[in-house]
Design a protein around this motif. Sequence first.
Motif, PDB file in Angstrom:
ATOM      1  N   HIS A 121       1.967   0.578 -15.816  1.00 42.59           N
ATOM      2  CA  HIS A 121       1.838   1.938 -15.305  1.00 42.59           C
ATOM      3  C   HIS A 121       0.650   2.050 -14.360  1.00 42.59           C
ATOM      4  O   HIS A 121       0.742   2.662 -13.293  1.00 42.59           O
ATOM      5  N   LEU A 122      -0.483   1.453 -14.750  1.00 43.17           N
ATOM      6  CA  LEU A 122      -1.681   1.515 -13.908  1.00 43.17           C
ATOM      7  C   LEU A 122      -1.463   0.766 -12.592  1.00 43.17           C
ATOM      8  O   LEU A 122      -1.910   1.213 -11.528  1.00 43.17           O
ATOM      9  N   ASP A 149       1.474   0.168 -11.030  1.00 47.30           N
ATOM     10  CA  ASP A 149       2.381   0.964 -10.199  1.00 47.30           C
ATOM     11  C   ASP A 149       1.632   2.116  -9.522  1.00 47.30           C
ATOM     12  O   ASP A 149       1.856   2.417  -8.344  1.00 47.30           O
ATOM     13  N   ASP A 150       0.738   2.747 -10.274  1.00 42.75           N
ATOM     14  CA  ASP A 150      -0.007   3.879  -9.737  1.00 42.75           C
ATOM     15  C   ASP A 150      -0.953   3.446  -8.614  1.00 42.75           C
ATOM     16  O   ASP A 150      -1.055   4.111  -7.576  1.00 42.75           O
ATOM     17  N   ARG A 191      -0.586   4.726  -4.725  1.00 42.91           N
ATOM     18  CA  ARG A 191      -1.658   5.417  -4.009  1.00 42.91           C
ATOM     19  C   ARG A 191      -2.102   4.634  -2.776  1.00 42.91           C
ATOM     20  O   ARG A 191      -2.689   5.204  -1.860  1.00 42.91           O
TER      21      ARG A 191
END
Length: 308
Positions: free
Chosen positions: A211-212, A214-215, A219
């Motif tokens: 998740h981190l 992908d984020d 960004r």
Amino acid sequence: MNESDTLVRLHETLAPRLRMFEAVARHQHVTQAADELGVPQPTVSRALARLQDELGFRLVERRGRGVRLTRAGRVLLPHVRRALDGLGDGAAELADAAAGRVTLAFLPTLGAEVVPALIGGFRADRPGVGFTLVQDVWETAVGHLRDGSVDLALTSPLPDEPGLRAQVLHTQPLRLVVPARHPLAGGSEVAMATVADEDFIMLKAGRGVRHLTDDLCLRAGYAPRVAFEGDEIDTVRGLVAAGLGVAVLPSAPGVPAPGTAELAITDPGAERPVGIAWPAGPYEPPAVSAFRTFVLAEGPGLVARGLA
């Protein structure tokens, strides 16, 4: 009156009619039952009448100056006694921080050292508290918090949504891990935009580090091109060492794994916060509250050492 006192009173407010019925059945006399319970005799008579009306059965019948149970009353009585015993046990457990049970979800990476140390330290003072342990990935653990099937979760990243609360215990920097012969391997830092065209090796969906990652990529303006997915961080490091792609992972303990190099990521938020999360409901059992307080006090050092 505090929250625990209020919960203990549930035993008194949930089942007054059942308590009166049980006392009448035991004494076979309404007045004697009223004397034991410390209430007026008409109160007991009205409670019995209402209970019988609601059930649609006669539970007692007159017998001289006393009463006796009907067949329906004899059938119901053992169930009422078990219900009252269960309510009493539950009220006592709700009020007792030295007993009860805590259901704890946690990341697999915390299972070897951190969770055993936390539970062992806590139970040194409260050996009567039991634990149900649920080892699961980030997405599933947060789902358990939402549906109330766990009391607490040691997880990463921490949820930021209505109905849940969280506090960071330790923060790990995230690094870009590249093969030792990669053109970037000689550097010390990198921006995520630099590796937009690279093949990524990722943890599977639902993992916190995935998740981190992908984020961070989102960004930076792109979706990562996923070449391989793994279940564990060590597997991802091994695939990077084999030259199959790059990965975003927590910094390795000590030195980078053989065959890899690590670069600091300059993008804001390139970190992995590890902490404890819990439902923000109006009530938390005393045993759960006591363990959460213990984790907040002792967890930062234990998590930092366990992930080092």
